[in-house]
Write an enzyme that holds these catalytic residues in place. Structure first.
Site, PDB file in Angstrom:
ATOM      1  N   LYS A 226      10.817  33.669 -26.305  1.00 15.86           N
ATOM      2  CA  LYS A 226      11.170  34.380 -25.068  1.00 15.86           C
ATOM      3  C   LYS A 226      12.029  33.488 -24.164  1.00 15.86           C
ATOM      4  CE  LYS A 226       8.703  36.570 -21.226  1.00 15.86           C
ATOM      5  NZ  LYS A 226       7.364  36.890 -20.730  1.00 15.86           N
ATOM      6  N   CYS A 384       5.110 -11.939  -2.653  1.00 15.00           N
ATOM      7  CA  CYS A 384       6.010 -11.851  -1.500  1.00 15.00           C
ATOM      8  C   CYS A 384       5.216 -11.974  -0.203  1.00 15.00           C
ATOM      9  CB  CYS A 384       6.867 -10.589  -1.583  1.00 15.00           C
ATOM     10  SG  CYS A 384       8.434 -10.804  -0.734  1.00 15.00           S
ATOM     11  N   HIS A 510       9.386 -11.095  -6.686  1.00 17.46           N
ATOM     12  CA  HIS A 510       8.644  -9.929  -7.186  1.00 17.46           C
ATOM     13  C   HIS A 510       8.617  -9.912  -8.716  1.00 17.46           C
ATOM     14  CE1 HIS A 510       8.287  -7.579  -3.399  1.00 17.46           C
ATOM     15  NE2 HIS A 510       9.321  -8.317  -3.058  1.00 17.46           N
ATOM     16  N   GLU A 512       6.835  -8.219 -10.584  1.00 14.04           N
ATOM     17  CA  GLU A 512       6.565  -6.872 -11.107  1.00 14.04           C
ATOM     18  C   GLU A 512       7.833  -6.122 -11.511  1.00 14.04           C
ATOM     19  OE1 GLU A 512       6.328  -7.833  -7.969  1.00 14.04           O
ATOM     20  OE2 GLU A 512       6.674  -6.208  -6.530  1.00 14.04           O
TER      21      GLU A 512
HETATM   22  N1  GLN Z   1       8.019  -8.928   5.137  1.00 11.01           N
HETATM   23  C1  GLN Z   1       8.215 -10.110   4.362  1.00 11.01           C
HETATM   24  C2  GLN Z   1       9.634 -10.625   4.453  1.00 11.01           C
HETATM   25  O1  GLN Z   1      10.527  -9.915   4.843  1.00 11.01           O
HETATM   26  C3  GLN Z   1       7.814  -9.893   2.913  1.00 11.01           C
HETATM   27  C4  GLN Z   1       8.635  -8.875   2.209  1.00 11.01           C
HETATM   28  C5  GLN Z   1       8.008  -8.369   0.941  1.00 11.01           C
HETATM   29  O2  GLN Z   1       6.806  -8.494   0.730  1.00 11.01           O
HETATM   30  N2  GLN Z   1       8.798  -7.753   0.090  1.00 11.01           N
HETATM   31  O3  GLN Z   1       9.890 -11.764   4.143  1.00 11.01           O
END
Ligand code: GLN
Length: 537
Positions: A226, A384, A510, A512
């Site tokens: 269909k 961070c 980061h 991740e």
């Molecule tokens: N606020 C913090 C900075 O600007 C950490 C930024 C974050 O965790 N991505 O350095």
């Protein structure tokens, strides 16, 4: 012109159907057959990039090696394909208009009236073809954000129509992702919304070649017939995409439905080998058959929306599979904890991760969590802002520097242990002005991180403004908080750790963003392992 083939993925009926996962899954299957594939996301909003968006609006902002702040779907693309993306892989309406307006100001349109068609659509077509013309890819998959019929998507749909016409049916095809809802009162799956969204697409001159139907129940043969008849597609081009328990099952589900086969047939790319998914399936086997589990607390302030920490959650899945452990992530809202409640909230955990973030809200709770982890030998991973909180906590509670802080939270702090770099102090624009993208980092001999990476030099992605203040380094190091990663050009401290603690690591970057199915991030793997060791003590 290159021989690149183009696949466009549009969405109908509803948002959040998972276009990104379907695009990434198809790309995975094509890559597993030996094709060089990349995926691009076109976002119809006016922001130049998602960097200025609150995570509650749009989930996590994903960062590429070249420092582009992008849509979180690019994270899925990298995690599935294990190939880095770049600025060219994410384009927004804001960026398109910015570029057209700049050209207009430079007089490049030679006195012509600048219009949506052809100037905006030409810019979109160019941005789509940049990837194909690079010669790096056999197939480019372009995902169009939003839902067909949205006013703001129209120029994109028109650009796709033109490109499809220019490139020809053998070189370009459209996959329409739609929803086939189940009405429990009627006890039936309904095809009408799909018929309407295919019709909306047709009103813009685009015929869908393949329908991918999101559904909670199996589509039987009659229903497929269909859909095919009413939506003008071949029966084999009606693909079912049933709810999956994990997104990592979707490539195999699409393989079973023959999405890659029908795609290749339509693009006239026959004769390629069957996809080799052995590495992928090994990961799935480990992911689905854990030999134990660990409980990790994710301490953040955007915990109501899981998409805010997408890459962190996925990194735990990769690291869990690598360790053959199931990682249960428990969300802990940093605004809901303080020094009195912290023990109750985290003492049952095997490790805590203090998340990235911006602004003052919830930071004191994060500092309390760091203190608990440090004093109770609980594995700690700070990312961070999480790393910055670890430095602040140590300065306050070990060095005795009262009211030590980051100047982001308290510009008047007597002890700015986290501070802006001189170059950052004069910047007033918010968009794209952070320390962004891939930076080198040298690891200290004998440190935890050097053992974890098994390397002396790494590259990791950044997204922050504030930095570890080197003026406090001697004091911090003498008191036991080691600085173990440095950027070679600037000398900036990128990593801190506590050698006296079982596993206490904070990173300014980061990690991740770089964890993939094929390459789980070593820091996440080591953290999960440390949490497991803590749990069996
Ligand atoms: N606020 C913090 C900075 O600007 C950490 C930024 C974050 O965790 N991505 O350095």
């Amino acid at each position: 012109m290159s021989n690149t083939k183009y696949i466009f993925v549009t969405g109908g009926v509803s948002s959040s159907l998972g276009k990104g996962i379907i695009a990434a899954s198809l790309a995975k299957l094509l890559q597993a057959r030996g094709y060089r594939v990349t995926i691009q996301k076109l976002d119809p909003y006016i922001n130049v990039d998602p960097g200025t968006l609150n995570p509650y609006e749009h989930g996590e902002c994903y960062v590429t090696d070249d420092g582009a702040e992008t849509d979180l779907d690019l994270g899925h693309y990298e995690r599935f394909l294990n190939v880095p993306t770049s600025q060219a892989n994410n384009v927004t309406t804001g960026r398109i208009y910015q570029s057209v307006i700049e050209k207009e100001r430079r007089g490049e349109f030679l006195g012509k009236t600048v219009q949506v068609i052809p100037h905006i659509t030409n810019e979109i077509k160019e941005r789509i073809q940049i990837l194909g013309n690079s010669g790096d890819y056999d197939i480019v998959i372009t995902e169009i954000g939003g839902t067909v019929g949205d006013i703001e998507s129209l120029p994109y749909i028109e650009a796709v129509r033109q490109l499809k016409w220019e490139l020809g049916d053998d070189n370009a095809l459209v996959i329409h992702l739609t929803l086939v809802p189940f009405l429990s009162a009627a006890g039936e799956l309904k095809t009408k919304p799909t018929q309407h969204s295919v019709k909306t697409l047709m009103e813009s001159g685009i015929r869908a070649d393949i329908l991918v139907c999101r559904t909670e129940h199996h589509l039987n043969q009659d229903l497929r017939k269909k859909l095919a008849l009413f939506c003008n597609v071949q029966e084999e081009a009606v693909i079912q995409s049933i709810d999956a328990s994990t997104i990592y099952d979707v490539p195999n589900m699409m393989l079973e439905e023959g999405l890659d086969d029908v795609t290749l047939k339509k693009l006239n790319l026959q004769g390629s080998p069957e996809p080799n998914l052995s590495q992928w399936n090994e990961f799935l086997t480990r992911h689905k058959n854990p030999k134990g589990h660990v409980k990790i607390g994710l301490i953040g302030k955007y915990v109501e929306l899981q998409d805010s920490y997408k890459s962190i959650l996925e990194s735990f899945i990769h690291a869990g599979a690598e360790n053959e452990l199931k990682v249960d992530v428990e969300y802990i809202h940093s605004e809901h904890i303080d020094s009195n409640t912290i023990r109750n909230v985290v003492s049952h955990l095997d490790g805590i991760l203090v998340a990235p973030g911006f602004g003052e809200r919830g930071v004191e709770g994060k500092i309390d969590a760091v203190r608990y982890a440090r004093e109770n030998n609980l594995p700690f991973f700070g990312i961070c802002l999480g790393m910055q909180m670890a430095v602040i906590e140590y300065s306050r509670n070990v060095l005795g520097l009262k009211n030590a802080n980051s100047t982001e939270m308290d510009p008047e702090t007597p002890h700015p242990v986290i501070d802006l770099m001189e170059e950052q102090k004069t910047i007033t624009h918010k968009g794209g002005t952070m320390r962004l993208g891939s930076w080198d980092c040298e690891l200290k001999e004998g440190s935890i991180v050097q053992q974890v990476y098994n390397l002396n030099k790494i590259e990791e992605r950044h997204r922050h403004r504030y930095e570890y203040n080197d003026q406090y380094r001697e004091q911090l190091e003498t008191a036991g908080m080691a600085a173990t990663g440095f950027n070679p050009e600037t000398g900036l401290v990128e990593i801190i750790e506590l050698p006296s603690h079982p596993w206490f690591v904070g990173v300014q970057y980061h990690p991740e963003y770089k964890s993939t199915v094929a390459n789980p991030h070593p820091l996440f793997v080591a953290f999960v392992k440390a949490a497991y060791e803590h749990s069996v003590q």
